[in-house]
Design a protein around this motif. Structure first.
Motif, PDB file in Angstrom:
ATOM      1  N   CYS A  10      37.319  27.641  36.728  1.00  0.00           N
ATOM      2  CA  CYS A  10      36.737  28.665  37.604  1.00  0.00           C
ATOM      3  C   CYS A  10      37.521  29.969  37.527  1.00  0.00           C
ATOM      4  N   LEU A  11      38.836  29.884  37.417  1.00  0.00           N
ATOM      5  CA  LEU A  11      39.652  31.091  37.265  1.00  0.00           C
ATOM      6  C   LEU A  11      39.302  31.793  35.956  1.00  0.00           C
ATOM      7  N   THR A  12      39.191  31.038  34.885  1.00  0.00           N
ATOM      8  CA  THR A  12      38.845  31.608  33.583  1.00  0.00           C
ATOM      9  C   THR A  12      37.467  32.257  33.613  1.00  0.00           C
ATOM     10  N   ILE A  13      36.514  31.586  34.222  1.00  0.00           N
ATOM     11  CA  ILE A  13      35.157  32.130  34.304  1.00  0.00           C
ATOM     12  C   ILE A  13      35.127  33.405  35.133  1.00  0.00           C
ATOM     13  N   SER A  14      35.797  33.412  36.280  1.00  0.00           N
ATOM     14  CA  SER A  14      35.769  34.612  37.134  1.00  0.00           C
ATOM     15  C   SER A  14      36.469  35.788  36.459  1.00  0.00           C
ATOM     16  N   ILE A  15      37.577  35.530  35.788  1.00  0.00           N
ATOM     17  CA  ILE A  15      38.276  36.611  35.082  1.00  0.00           C
ATOM     18  C   ILE A  15      37.442  37.093  33.893  1.00  0.00           C
ATOM     19  N   ALA A  16      36.843  36.173  33.158  1.00  0.00           N
ATOM     20  CA  ALA A  16      35.997  36.562  32.022  1.00  0.00           C
ATOM     21  C   ALA A  16      34.803  37.391  32.491  1.00  0.00           C
ATOM     22  N   THR A  17      34.242  37.023  33.621  1.00  0.00           N
ATOM     23  CA  THR A  17      33.125  37.785  34.181  1.00  0.00           C
ATOM     24  C   THR A  17      33.565  39.195  34.544  1.00  0.00           C
ATOM     25  N   SER A  18      34.695  39.285  35.215  1.00  0.00           N
ATOM     26  CA  SER A  18      35.229  40.592  35.599  1.00  0.00           C
ATOM     27  C   SER A  18      35.540  41.434  34.361  1.00  0.00           C
ATOM     28  N   TYR A  19      36.170  40.831  33.381  1.00  0.00           N
ATOM     29  CA  TYR A  19      36.509  41.537  32.156  1.00  0.00           C
ATOM     30  C   TYR A  19      35.250  42.029  31.438  1.00  0.00           C
ATOM     31  N   THR A  20      34.192  41.216  31.451  1.00  0.00           N
ATOM     32  CA  THR A  20      32.918  41.612  30.849  1.00  0.00           C
ATOM     33  C   THR A  20      32.369  42.854  31.541  1.00  0.00           C
ATOM     34  N   MET A  99      29.366  42.929  40.069  1.00  0.00           N
ATOM     35  CA  MET A  99      30.527  42.273  39.475  1.00  0.00           C
ATOM     36  C   MET A  99      31.120  41.253  40.451  1.00  0.00           C
ATOM     37  N   VAL A 100      31.272  41.647  41.715  1.00  0.00           N
ATOM     38  CA  VAL A 100      31.830  40.743  42.729  1.00  0.00           C
ATOM     39  C   VAL A 100      30.909  39.532  42.916  1.00  0.00           C
ATOM     40  N   PHE A 101      29.602  39.767  42.972  1.00  0.00           N
ATOM     41  CA  PHE A 101      28.658  38.654  43.120  1.00  0.00           C
ATOM     42  C   PHE A 101      28.821  37.656  41.981  1.00  0.00           C
ATOM     43  N   CYS A 102      28.825  38.145  40.758  1.00  0.00           N
ATOM     44  CA  CYS A 102      28.929  37.252  39.595  1.00  0.00           C
ATOM     45  C   CYS A 102      30.257  36.499  39.579  1.00  0.00           C
TER      46      CYS A 102
END
Length: 142
Positions: A10-20, A99-102
């Motif tokens: 979940c940490l990886t996904i949230s950071i990857a989403t933010s980075y995207t 971004m926050v929602f995703c």
């Protein structure tokens, strides 16, 4: 061990989403930090320690209890509703809210899964997950 793997995922996904979203912004939208929130970022202690714990209590723990109380028990419906409410309190811009929602989908997924095992652990680990996500944003995005 299962919770740790879920935490890291979940940490990886949230950071990857933010980075995207950051990459999309730099490539297409060109919002500047002041365009997003209009002021200097708050202090590190607030971003890393205080806000994640308070937001976890409000937007995961309390919100989850409200949804269960009004008989919304489907996990994905809870995750989406919790994410919508959480994002709606981050009004800096529509781009930032998206971004926050995703990103919050991963936080809420983690909370829902972990709360089935241990509610206190779910609150504490979700706050830690949120803290690490904010730390990433503070160090590499802002």
């Amino acid at each position: 061990m299962k919770t740790f793997k879920l935490f890291l995922s979940c940490l990886t996904i949230s950071i990857a989403t933010s980075y995207t979203f950051v990459c999309l912004n730099h490539r297409f939208f060109h919002f500047k930090e002041q365009d997003i929130n209009g002021e200097k970022p708050p202090g590190l202690v607030l971003i890393i320690c205080i806000a994640p714990l308070i937001e976890t209590i409000i937007f995961q723990y309390i919100m989850h209890h409200i949804l269960v109380y009004i008989k919304i028990r489907n996990g994905w419906t809870q995750i989406v509703l919790m994410s919508l409410v959480f994002a709606s309190f981050h009004l800096y811009s529509s781009f930032y809210m998206l971004m926050v929602f995703c990103s919050s989908i991963a936080l809420n997924f983690f909370y829902i899964k972990t709360s089935k095992v241990n509610m206190l652990l779910a609150v504490l680990l979700t706050a830690l997950l949120h803290s690490l996500y904010n730390l990433f944003g503070y160090l590499f995005v802002v």
